[in-house]
Design a protein around this motif. Sequence first.
Motif, PDB file in Angstrom:
ATOM      1  N   GLN A 149     -51.793  23.656  21.061  1.00 28.53           N
ATOM      2  CA  GLN A 149     -51.459  24.473  22.226  1.00 28.53           C
ATOM      3  C   GLN A 149     -52.447  24.251  23.368  1.00 28.53           C
ATOM      4  O   GLN A 149     -52.061  24.229  24.540  1.00 28.53           O
ATOM      5  N   LEU A 150     -53.718  24.066  23.033  1.00 24.17           N
ATOM      6  CA  LEU A 150     -54.699  23.812  24.081  1.00 24.17           C
ATOM      7  C   LEU A 150     -54.467  22.448  24.736  1.00 24.17           C
ATOM      8  O   LEU A 150     -54.626  22.302  25.951  1.00 24.17           O
ATOM      9  N   ILE A 151     -54.105  21.464  23.943  1.00 21.69           N
ATOM     10  CA  ILE A 151     -53.801  20.144  24.506  1.00 21.69           C
ATOM     11  C   ILE A 151     -52.597  20.237  25.438  1.00 21.69           C
ATOM     12  O   ILE A 151     -52.587  19.646  26.521  1.00 21.69           O
ATOM     13  N   LYS A 152     -51.595  20.998  25.038  1.00 25.50           N
ATOM     14  CA  LYS A 152     -50.437  21.203  25.907  1.00 25.50           C
ATOM     15  C   LYS A 152     -50.838  21.947  27.174  1.00 25.50           C
ATOM     16  O   LYS A 152     -50.354  21.644  28.271  1.00 25.50           O
ATOM     17  N   PHE A 153     -51.718  22.944  27.025  1.00 24.96           N
ATOM     18  CA  PHE A 153     -52.161  23.721  28.185  1.00 24.96           C
ATOM     19  C   PHE A 153     -52.773  22.811  29.241  1.00 24.96           C
ATOM     20  O   PHE A 153     -52.538  22.991  30.442  1.00 24.96           O
ATOM     21  N   PHE A 154     -53.559  21.847  28.787  1.00 27.00           N
ATOM     22  CA  PHE A 154     -54.191  20.919  29.724  1.00 27.00           C
ATOM     23  C   PHE A 154     -53.316  19.683  29.968  1.00 27.00           C
ATOM     24  O   PHE A 154     -53.827  18.620  30.335  1.00 27.00           O
ATOM     25  N   ALA A 155     -51.999  19.846  29.784  1.00 27.80           N
ATOM     26  CA  ALA A 155     -51.005  18.834  30.158  1.00 27.80           C
ATOM     27  C   ALA A 155     -51.315  17.471  29.556  1.00 27.80           C
ATOM     28  O   ALA A 155     -51.229  16.447  30.230  1.00 27.80           O
ATOM     29  N   TYR A 156     -51.669  17.487  28.269  1.00 32.92           N
ATOM     30  CA  TYR A 156     -51.947  16.245  27.554  1.00 32.92           C
ATOM     31  C   TYR A 156     -52.978  15.384  28.280  1.00 32.92           C
ATOM     32  O   TYR A 156     -52.922  14.152  28.243  1.00 32.92           O
ATOM     33  N   PHE A 157     -53.920  16.054  28.947  1.00 31.35           N
ATOM     34  CA  PHE A 157     -55.047  15.399  29.627  1.00 31.35           C
ATOM     35  C   PHE A 157     -54.593  14.412  30.706  1.00 31.35           C
ATOM     36  O   PHE A 157     -55.340  13.523  31.112  1.00 31.35           O
ATOM     37  N   GLY A 158     -53.362  14.543  31.151  1.00 30.02           N
ATOM     38  CA  GLY A 158     -52.844  13.654  32.187  1.00 30.02           C
ATOM     39  C   GLY A 158     -52.276  12.355  31.670  1.00 30.02           C
ATOM     40  O   GLY A 158     -51.828  11.516  32.466  1.00 30.02           O
ATOM     41  N   PHE A 159     -52.248  12.159  30.361  1.00 29.70           N
ATOM     42  CA  PHE A 159     -51.666  10.940  29.800  1.00 29.70           C
ATOM     43  C   PHE A 159     -50.147  10.955  29.995  1.00 29.70           C
ATOM     44  O   PHE A 159     -49.507  12.015  30.016  1.00 29.70           O
ATOM     45  N   ASP A 216     -55.323  26.552  45.527  1.00 25.56           N
ATOM     46  CA  ASP A 216     -54.313  27.114  44.644  1.00 25.56           C
ATOM     47  C   ASP A 216     -54.510  26.643  43.206  1.00 25.56           C
ATOM     48  O   ASP A 216     -54.268  27.397  42.260  1.00 25.56           O
ATOM     49  N   PHE A 217     -54.963  25.405  43.050  1.00 21.06           N
ATOM     50  CA  PHE A 217     -55.230  24.890  41.707  1.00 21.06           C
ATOM     51  C   PHE A 217     -56.316  25.704  41.018  1.00 21.06           C
ATOM     52  O   PHE A 217     -56.195  26.070  39.847  1.00 21.06           O
ATOM     53  N   PHE A 218     -57.402  26.018  41.747  1.00 21.88           N
ATOM     54  CA  PHE A 218     -58.481  26.817  41.171  1.00 21.88           C
ATOM     55  C   PHE A 218     -57.961  28.192  40.741  1.00 21.88           C
ATOM     56  O   PHE A 218     -58.230  28.657  39.633  1.00 21.88           O
ATOM     57  N   ARG A 219     -57.230  28.851  41.619  1.00 23.83           N
ATOM     58  CA  ARG A 219     -56.708  30.182  41.304  1.00 23.83           C
ATOM     59  C   ARG A 219     -55.751  30.125  40.125  1.00 23.83           C
ATOM     60  O   ARG A 219     -55.802  30.964  39.218  1.00 23.83           O
ATOM     61  N   ASP A 220     -54.863  29.130  40.142  1.00 23.42           N
ATOM     62  CA  ASP A 220     -53.859  29.028  39.081  1.00 23.42           C
ATOM     63  C   ASP A 220     -54.507  28.716  37.738  1.00 23.42           C
ATOM     64  O   ASP A 220     -54.085  29.241  36.705  1.00 23.42           O
ATOM     65  N   LEU A 221     -55.528  27.864  37.748  1.00 24.17           N
ATOM     66  CA  LEU A 221     -56.203  27.511  36.497  1.00 24.17           C
ATOM     67  C   LEU A 221     -56.839  28.740  35.862  1.00 24.17           C
ATOM     68  O   LEU A 221     -56.690  28.981  34.657  1.00 24.17           O
ATOM     69  N   VAL A 222     -57.549  29.528  36.659  1.00 22.16           N
ATOM     70  CA  VAL A 222     -58.181  30.738  36.138  1.00 22.16           C
ATOM     71  C   VAL A 222     -57.121  31.724  35.640  1.00 22.16           C
ATOM     72  O   VAL A 222     -57.250  32.314  34.560  1.00 22.16           O
ATOM     73  N   ALA A 223     -56.050  31.900  36.410  1.00 16.43           N
ATOM     74  CA  ALA A 223     -55.008  32.854  36.034  1.00 16.43           C
ATOM     75  C   ALA A 223     -54.317  32.436  34.740  1.00 16.43           C
ATOM     76  O   ALA A 223     -54.073  33.268  33.859  1.00 16.43           O
ATOM     77  N   ARG A 224     -54.010  31.156  34.590  1.00 13.90           N
ATOM     78  CA  ARG A 224     -53.322  30.688  33.378  1.00 13.90           C
ATOM     79  C   ARG A 224     -54.239  30.776  32.160  1.00 13.90           C
ATOM     80  O   ARG A 224     -53.785  31.091  31.059  1.00 13.90           O
ATOM     81  N   MET A 225     -55.518  30.498  32.339  1.00 11.94           N
ATOM     82  CA  MET A 225     -56.449  30.632  31.222  1.00 11.94           C
ATOM     83  C   MET A 225     -56.563  32.085  30.785  1.00 11.94           C
ATOM     84  O   MET A 225     -56.643  32.386  29.588  1.00 11.94           O
ATOM     85  N   ALA A 226     -56.580  32.994  31.757  1.00 12.46           N
ATOM     86  CA  ALA A 226     -56.699  34.411  31.431  1.00 12.46           C
ATOM     87  C   ALA A 226     -55.490  34.914  30.656  1.00 12.46           C
ATOM     88  O   ALA A 226     -55.603  35.860  29.865  1.00 12.46           O
ATOM     89  N   GLY A 263     -60.934  18.221  42.060  1.00  9.61           N
ATOM     90  CA  GLY A 263     -60.111  19.048  41.199  1.00  9.61           C
ATOM     91  C   GLY A 263     -60.071  18.530  39.774  1.00  9.61           C
ATOM     92  O   GLY A 263     -60.157  19.305  38.806  1.00  9.61           O
ATOM     93  N   ARG A 264     -59.951  17.223  39.627  1.00 10.82           N
ATOM     94  CA  ARG A 264     -59.943  16.628  38.292  1.00 10.82           C
ATOM     95  C   ARG A 264     -61.287  16.822  37.597  1.00 10.82           C
ATOM     96  O   ARG A 264     -61.345  17.062  36.385  1.00 10.82           O
ATOM     97  N   ALA A 265     -62.381  16.709  38.354  1.00 11.15           N
ATOM     98  CA  ALA A 265     -63.711  16.895  37.768  1.00 11.15           C
ATOM     99  C   ALA A 265     -63.893  18.329  37.273  1.00 11.15           C
ATOM    100  O   ALA A 265     -64.458  18.568  36.205  1.00 11.15           O
ATOM    101  N   VAL A 266     -63.406  19.291  38.057  1.00 12.99           N
ATOM    102  CA  VAL A 266     -63.486  20.690  37.638  1.00 12.99           C
ATOM    103  C   VAL A 266     -62.652  20.910  36.386  1.00 12.99           C
ATOM    104  O   VAL A 266     -63.100  21.554  35.430  1.00 12.99           O
ATOM    105  N   GLU A 267     -61.445  20.381  36.364  1.00 13.70           N
ATOM    106  CA  GLU A 267     -60.584  20.532  35.190  1.00 13.70           C
ATOM    107  C   GLU A 267     -61.232  19.909  33.956  1.00 13.70           C
ATOM    108  O   GLU A 267     -61.188  20.483  32.862  1.00 13.70           O
ATOM    109  N   THR A 268     -61.836  18.733  34.109  1.00 13.76           N
ATOM    110  CA  THR A 268     -62.487  18.061  32.988  1.00 13.76           C
ATOM    111  C   THR A 268     -63.648  18.884  32.457  1.00 13.76           C
ATOM    112  O   THR A 268     -63.836  19.020  31.237  1.00 13.76           O
ATOM    113  N   ALA A 269     -64.447  19.462  33.363  1.00 10.38           N
ATOM    114  CA  ALA A 269     -65.589  20.278  32.943  1.00 10.38           C
ATOM    115  C   ALA A 269     -65.125  21.534  32.217  1.00 10.38           C
ATOM    116  O   ALA A 269     -65.700  21.922  31.187  1.00 10.38           O
TER     117      ALA A 269
END
Length: 268
Positions: free
Chosen positions: A212-222, A50-60, A179-185
Amino acid sequence: MQASGLLDLPDFGGGDLTTEQRREALVSAISFHKPLAALSLFLGVVALEDFFRDLVARMAENPEIAQLFPLLAEFRSQPRARAPDHAFRRLDTDPAGVIDPEEINAVFLKALGVAPIPPQEYWHLRDLALLRHTVAHHAAVIRHVDLPRFRHFIVQPGRVINPPSAFVKAELLYLYQLGRAVETAVRAVVFRDAIAAIGSGWSQAPDARIVQLIKFFAYFGFIESTTVPVGYSEPGSPSRQQQERESERIHAALLARCIAELVPLYGR
């Protein structure tokens, strides 16, 4: 019987057990409480898919990212008609339609130019997906016909999937780290192109696109701690004003930490 049994846990309170013995008994109960371990593994695999699908959908659907990578538009979720005799069918398309790791790489490669899942992990993930399918559709019982499909795990037909809790925890950690490695890449590619489009000096006064991009990636998990009470406060009240100031402070602190992580990679 298995599903009903999951709702009743044995009573380990009192008796002659010491604290350590009670703890060991609880750990052992997971193995005896079939298919509790299988359900935990099932949820972990589903969460990654679901993370993979959601990531692609939100980016689109994200304007900043979609502008940088126009091919993401192909993976937007689309509504679709449902025939009256197919009431069980979903009402939208799957944005990425990915379950197999090779297909996941193909989607990211086409849209972003990066294949984030190492090929050596393909069969590990495929076997986990097959276990998820077995839990969902075959009551967690390994079918003999599915034996040739397993390449990473050694399984026995006719057995209920019931691995030790330590094994399940290790696999859940593996899924999380992947999942974290994919998100980082993916994040690296997005910021590489975004910063290149802005040019030097981007970190001194980051514009709305970078924020906005930093927010999109949830502040990188910080995570930034606070001592201000949280919860609802009346607009205009002293407590609400204090919360708003604290929110601005936290946002600025998280933004600074993210920029500090990006500068060594892409310069100032």
